[in-house]
Design a protein around this motif. Sequence first.
Motif, PDB file in Angstrom:
ATOM      1  N   SER A   1       2.719   9.984  12.058  1.00 40.07           N
ATOM      2  CA  SER A   1       1.468  10.672  11.333  1.00 40.07           C
ATOM      3  C   SER A   1       1.904  10.868   9.923  1.00 40.07           C
ATOM      4  CB  SER A   1       1.402  12.032  12.000  1.00 40.07           C
ATOM      5  OG  SER A   1       2.691  12.922  11.679  1.00 40.07           O
ATOM      6  N   LEU A   2       0.911  11.235   9.011  1.00 40.36           N
ATOM      7  CA  LEU A   2       1.123  11.354   7.559  1.00 40.36           C
ATOM      8  C   LEU A   2       2.520  12.535   7.385  1.00 40.36           C
ATOM      9  CD1 LEU A   2       0.380  11.056   4.905  1.00 40.36           C
ATOM     10  CD2 LEU A   2      -1.410  12.707   4.954  1.00 40.36           C
TER      11      LEU A   2
ATOM     12  N   GLU B   1      10.554  11.559   2.493  1.00 40.66           N
ATOM     13  CA  GLU B   1      10.548  12.506   1.354  1.00 40.66           C
ATOM     14  C   GLU B   1       9.730  12.210   0.176  1.00 40.66           C
ATOM     15  OE1 GLU B   1      14.678  12.554   0.574  1.00 40.66           O
ATOM     16  OE2 GLU B   1      15.365  13.166   2.477  1.00 40.66           O
ATOM     17  N   SER B   2       8.652  11.949   0.677  1.00 40.60           N
ATOM     18  CA  SER B   2       7.495  11.634  -0.300  1.00 40.60           C
ATOM     19  C   SER B   2       6.202  12.501  -0.219  1.00 40.60           C
ATOM     20  CB  SER B   2       7.110  10.012  -0.317  1.00 40.60           C
ATOM     21  OG  SER B   2       6.416   9.423  -0.976  1.00 40.60           O
ATOM     22  N   PRO B   3       5.687  12.646  -1.451  1.00 38.01           N
ATOM     23  CA  PRO B   3       4.523  13.507  -1.345  1.00 38.01           C
ATOM     24  C   PRO B   3       3.383  12.929  -0.566  1.00 38.01           C
ATOM     25  CG  PRO B   3       5.378  13.471  -3.616  1.00 38.01           C
ATOM     26  CD  PRO B   3       6.140  12.458  -2.637  1.00 38.01           C
ATOM     27  N   LYS B   4       2.566  13.847   0.197  1.00 38.08           N
ATOM     28  CA  LYS B   4       1.545  13.210   0.858  1.00 38.08           C
ATOM     29  C   LYS B   4       0.454  12.445   0.266  1.00 38.08           C
ATOM     30  CE  LYS B   4       1.626  16.693   4.799  1.00 38.08           C
ATOM     31  NZ  LYS B   4       1.044  17.542   5.557  1.00 38.08           N
ATOM     32  N   SER B   5       0.457  12.923  -1.296  1.00 35.34           N
ATOM     33  CA  SER B   5      -0.962  12.053  -2.007  1.00 35.34           C
ATOM     34  C   SER B   5      -0.391  11.131  -2.230  1.00 35.34           C
ATOM     35  CB  SER B   5      -1.048  13.159  -3.211  1.00 35.34           C
ATOM     36  OG  SER B   5       0.144  13.494  -3.928  1.00 35.34           O
ATOM     37  N   SER B   6       0.973  10.876  -2.659  1.00 37.72           N
ATOM     38  CA  SER B   6       1.501   9.437  -3.107  1.00 37.72           C
ATOM     39  C   SER B   6       1.350   8.479  -1.868  1.00 37.72           C
ATOM     40  CB  SER B   6       2.942   9.322  -3.546  1.00 37.72           C
ATOM     41  OG  SER B   6       2.963  10.390  -4.703  1.00 37.72           O
TER      42      SER B   6
ATOM     43  N   LEU C   1      -0.751   4.879  -1.123  1.00 35.40           N
ATOM     44  CA  LEU C   1      -0.077   3.731  -0.558  1.00 35.40           C
ATOM     45  C   LEU C   1      -0.631   3.351   0.921  1.00 35.40           C
ATOM     46  CD1 LEU C   1       2.239   1.789  -1.264  1.00 35.40           C
ATOM     47  CD2 LEU C   1       3.739   3.343  -0.037  1.00 35.40           C
ATOM     48  N   LEU C   2      -0.813   4.249   1.635  1.00 31.37           N
ATOM     49  CA  LEU C   2      -1.294   3.931   2.976  1.00 31.37           C
ATOM     50  C   LEU C   2      -2.626   3.228   3.183  1.00 31.37           C
ATOM     51  CD1 LEU C   2       0.005   7.138   4.891  1.00 31.37           C
ATOM     52  CD2 LEU C   2       1.014   4.736   5.203  1.00 31.37           C
ATOM     53  N   ARG C   3      -3.559   3.953   2.290  1.00 27.86           N
ATOM     54  CA  ARG C   3      -5.102   3.261   2.279  1.00 27.86           C
ATOM     55  C   ARG C   3      -5.224   1.842   2.133  1.00 27.86           C
ATOM     56  NH1 ARG C   3      -6.868   8.875  -0.725  1.00 27.86           N
ATOM     57  NH2 ARG C   3      -7.243  10.091   1.271  1.00 27.86           N
ATOM     58  N   PRO C   4      -4.692   1.181   1.014  1.00 28.66           N
ATOM     59  CA  PRO C   4      -5.068  -0.274   0.821  1.00 28.66           C
ATOM     60  C   PRO C   4      -4.210  -0.945   1.802  1.00 28.66           C
ATOM     61  CG  PRO C   4      -3.290   0.734  -0.890  1.00 28.66           C
ATOM     62  CD  PRO C   4      -4.067   1.855  -0.117  1.00 28.66           C
ATOM     63  N   LEU C   5      -2.990  -0.591   2.407  1.00 29.06           N
ATOM     64  CA  LEU C   5      -2.366  -1.134   3.409  1.00 29.06           C
ATOM     65  C   LEU C   5      -3.173  -1.269   4.661  1.00 29.06           C
ATOM     66  CD1 LEU C   5       1.241   0.149   2.769  1.00 29.06           C
ATOM     67  CD2 LEU C   5       0.530  -2.016   2.320  1.00 29.06           C
ATOM     68  N   VAL C   6      -3.964  -0.221   4.932  1.00 32.65           N
ATOM     69  CA  VAL C   6      -4.748  -0.087   6.255  1.00 32.65           C
ATOM     70  C   VAL C   6      -6.084  -1.148   6.042  1.00 32.65           C
ATOM     71  CG1 VAL C   6      -6.316   1.265   7.557  1.00 32.65           C
ATOM     72  CG2 VAL C   6      -4.250   2.032   6.780  1.00 32.65           C
ATOM     73  N   ALA C   7      -6.540  -1.069   4.714  1.00 30.08           N
ATOM     74  CA  ALA C   7      -7.717  -1.746   4.403  1.00 30.08           C
ATOM     75  C   ALA C   7      -7.216  -3.339   4.674  1.00 30.08           C
ATOM     76  CB  ALA C   7      -8.117  -1.488   2.957  1.00 30.08           C
ATOM     77  N   GLU C   8      -6.094  -3.601   4.187  1.00 31.55           N
ATOM     78  CA  GLU C   8      -5.673  -5.071   4.227  1.00 31.55           C
ATOM     79  C   GLU C   8      -5.101  -5.459   5.589  1.00 31.55           C
ATOM     80  OE1 GLU C   8      -6.221  -7.374   1.660  1.00 31.55           O
ATOM     81  OE2 GLU C   8      -7.385  -5.895   0.705  1.00 31.55           O
ATOM     82  N   GLY C   9      -4.951  -4.577   6.384  1.00 34.21           N
ATOM     83  CA  GLY C   9      -4.599  -4.835   7.876  1.00 34.21           C
ATOM     84  C   GLY C   9      -2.945  -5.030   8.033  1.00 34.21           C
ATOM     85  N   TYR C  10      -2.250  -4.569   6.903  1.00 38.62           N
ATOM     86  CA  TYR C  10      -0.812  -4.321   7.140  1.00 38.62           C
ATOM     87  C   TYR C  10      -0.376  -3.117   8.044  1.00 38.62           C
ATOM     88  CZ  TYR C  10      -0.337  -8.097   3.610  1.00 38.62           C
ATOM     89  OH  TYR C  10      -0.406  -9.272   2.933  1.00 38.62           O
ATOM     90  N   LEU C  11      -1.325  -2.134   8.016  1.00 33.86           N
ATOM     91  CA  LEU C  11      -1.082  -1.021   8.894  1.00 33.86           C
ATOM     92  C   LEU C  11      -2.356  -0.759   9.714  1.00 33.86           C
ATOM     93  CD1 LEU C  11       0.645   1.684   6.316  1.00 33.86           C
ATOM     94  CD2 LEU C  11       1.746  -0.104   8.077  1.00 33.86           C
ATOM     95  N   ILE C  12      -2.253  -0.210  10.871  1.00 32.04           N
ATOM     96  CA  ILE C  12      -3.408   0.192  11.582  1.00 32.04           C
ATOM     97  C   ILE C  12      -3.344   1.860  11.886  1.00 32.04           C
ATOM     98  CG2 ILE C  12      -4.433   0.475  13.936  1.00 32.04           C
ATOM     99  CD1 ILE C  12      -3.067  -2.381  14.461  1.00 32.04           C
ATOM    100  N   HIS C  13      -4.581   2.424  11.480  1.00 31.70           N
ATOM    101  CA  HIS C  13      -4.615   3.745  11.309  1.00 31.70           C
ATOM    102  C   HIS C  13      -5.437   4.154  12.433  1.00 31.70           C
ATOM    103  CE1 HIS C  13      -5.903   7.949   9.526  1.00 31.70           C
ATOM    104  NE2 HIS C  13      -4.602   8.163  10.189  1.00 31.70           N
TER     105      HIS C  13
END
Length: 273
Positions: A44-45, A53-58, A62-74
């Motif tokens: 999870s986020l 150890e990274s801020p949720k906003s950051s 990072l996560l949104r474009p990776l999901v859009a490009e298929g590198y991640l699945i949400h």
Amino acid sequence: MVTKKIVEDNNNGLPAERDVTGPRSLTRLLGLFDVLSMSPDGMSLAELNVTLESPKSSLLNLLRPLVAEGYLIHSAGQYRLGPSIFRLAASVMSAWNFPRMIRPFMEELCQRTGETVLLGVLNRDAEVLTYVEIIDSPHPVRYQIPVGTTRPLYASSAGRLLLAYTEKRWRDAYLSSVQFKVRTAIPVTRASLSRELDRIRAEGVSTSVDNYMVGLAAVAAPVFDGDGNCVASLNIAGPSDRFRNELDQLKAVVKEVAAKASGVVAGIEARAA
């Protein structure tokens, strides 16, 4: 984990973190893929926030474009590795010497059987088979998929072969937890899969005729290293109609060529030792 140190922010005088191993976004990206590769059920986020150890906003940026490009699945609040990262991994692996070493044997199989030949390796973290090298059949009607294609281990003959030859502890853990999410032409259960793995180890070959999908058949045999570990599957695939009447002959050819490939792999390892 990324090494960090505290420095003073010139704008407001407050302490700020700075990555000392490289640009923050790059190290965060690599750390993200690293932790997700060890979490096949996803994270999870909030879990990523704590682990990296990274801020949720950051992280969200990072996560949104990776999901859009298929590198991640949400899905269901969990982030998992997606098909694009596996294709990238397969492209990297295709530059590895091992596929080049095995390719002459793949060419021999293609010439002798006339079918598409595939080299597959096990991705333990994702519990999938990844095809890292493929030679297409010369037939106009043939099985054709791109390098980097993945399959659940239980769903394909090559995946079941790799599963059959993993160490017992890992195999038992897989059998106790696997969820059959991909629908196959012939449904798979834990009991049927366990019986099939026993049969594969006894015969030294894995076969499938209309199992994964109607009209598709495959035969797979193991490639071993010098220590007797199965490092890859070597298999052929094509229309079921061409396999049915010659299945025994095709099994013998695939086993023979895979054994020759194993001998070369063991020989090269021995010379390098």
